[in-house]
Design a protein around this motif. Sequence first.
Motif, PDB file in Angstrom:
ATOM      1  N   PHE A 166      -8.925  66.300  73.897  1.00 42.99           N
ATOM      2  CA  PHE A 166      -8.942  66.393  75.356  1.00 42.99           C
ATOM      3  C   PHE A 166     -10.206  67.102  75.827  1.00 42.99           C
ATOM      4  O   PHE A 166     -10.867  66.665  76.761  1.00 42.99           O
ATOM      5  CB  PHE A 166      -7.694  67.136  75.846  1.00 42.99           C
ATOM      6  CG  PHE A 166      -7.653  67.298  77.332  1.00 42.99           C
ATOM      7  CD1 PHE A 166      -7.268  66.254  78.155  1.00 42.99           C
ATOM      8  CD2 PHE A 166      -8.014  68.504  77.920  1.00 42.99           C
ATOM      9  CE1 PHE A 166      -7.233  66.398  79.535  1.00 42.99           C
ATOM     10  CE2 PHE A 166      -7.986  68.661  79.300  1.00 42.99           C
ATOM     11  CZ  PHE A 166      -7.599  67.610  80.106  1.00 42.99           C
ATOM     12  N   LEU A 167     -10.553  68.197  75.161  1.00 44.94           N
ATOM     13  CA  LEU A 167     -11.763  68.936  75.501  1.00 44.94           C
ATOM     14  C   LEU A 167     -12.993  68.045  75.337  1.00 44.94           C
ATOM     15  O   LEU A 167     -13.904  68.060  76.155  1.00 44.94           O
ATOM     16  CB  LEU A 167     -11.872  70.179  74.622  1.00 44.94           C
ATOM     17  CG  LEU A 167     -12.940  71.197  74.983  1.00 44.94           C
ATOM     18  CD1 LEU A 167     -12.669  71.799  76.354  1.00 44.94           C
ATOM     19  CD2 LEU A 167     -12.993  72.298  73.934  1.00 44.94           C
ATOM     20  N   GLN A 196     -13.128  64.727  75.607  1.00 45.78           N
ATOM     21  CA  GLN A 196     -13.160  63.724  76.664  1.00 45.78           C
ATOM     22  C   GLN A 196     -13.552  64.320  78.018  1.00 45.78           C
ATOM     23  O   GLN A 196     -14.185  63.650  78.822  1.00 45.78           O
ATOM     24  CB  GLN A 196     -11.809  63.031  76.778  1.00 45.78           C
ATOM     25  CG  GLN A 196     -11.524  62.132  75.609  1.00 45.78           C
ATOM     26  CD  GLN A 196     -10.179  61.446  75.725  1.00 45.78           C
ATOM     27  OE1 GLN A 196      -9.255  61.947  76.349  1.00 45.78           O
ATOM     28  NE2 GLN A 196     -10.079  60.280  75.118  1.00 45.78           N
ATOM     29  N   GLN A 197     -13.189  65.566  78.262  1.00 43.22           N
ATOM     30  CA  GLN A 197     -13.420  66.170  79.574  1.00 43.22           C
ATOM     31  C   GLN A 197     -14.709  66.989  79.669  1.00 43.22           C
ATOM     32  O   GLN A 197     -15.296  67.081  80.736  1.00 43.22           O
ATOM     33  CB  GLN A 197     -12.235  67.064  79.960  1.00 43.22           C
ATOM     34  CG  GLN A 197     -10.913  66.336  80.010  1.00 43.22           C
ATOM     35  CD  GLN A 197     -10.895  65.197  81.016  1.00 43.22           C
ATOM     36  OE1 GLN A 197     -11.385  65.341  82.129  1.00 43.22           O
ATOM     37  NE2 GLN A 197     -10.345  64.067  80.632  1.00 43.22           N
ATOM     38  N   VAL A 198     -15.124  67.616  78.556  1.00 38.15           N
ATOM     39  CA  VAL A 198     -16.235  68.574  78.640  1.00 38.15           C
ATOM     40  C   VAL A 198     -17.302  68.368  77.578  1.00 38.15           C
ATOM     41  O   VAL A 198     -18.466  68.141  77.899  1.00 38.15           O
ATOM     42  CB  VAL A 198     -15.693  70.033  78.521  1.00 38.15           C
ATOM     43  CG1 VAL A 198     -16.828  71.037  78.606  1.00 38.15           C
ATOM     44  CG2 VAL A 198     -14.654  70.309  79.587  1.00 38.15           C
TER      45      VAL A 198
END
Length: 106
Positions: free
Chosen positions: A6-7, A9-11
């Motif tokens: 998730f990290l 994909q987002q950051v």
Amino acid sequence: MDGIDFLWQQVTGQMANEMQLVDSRESDDAISCYCCGGPSGEWVVPYYQPRIDTYLRTDVPICAPCNALFHGSYQYMGIEKGTAEKPLVPGKLGMLVGCGLMVTQQ
């Protein structure tokens, strides 16, 4: 979804252009990430960076999302430290002052 994915994909995925990533699909051998243990078929992106484990003195594959946690970047993370006597060291996600991360199943 895994918190590190998730990290990514987002950051942290934006740092991919600075990493020396290898496409896991180019290898016939099974590849598992040395950090998270996930097989390459389950990675959020099919790329990894070969690194050297300094304790075992052997090459190990680190999936791109896990590698981003250790990747130093002047552009995205700034300067971690540096003095007149020693060269500047790029910042890494784990070294940001006051930065915390809580990963839960939700």
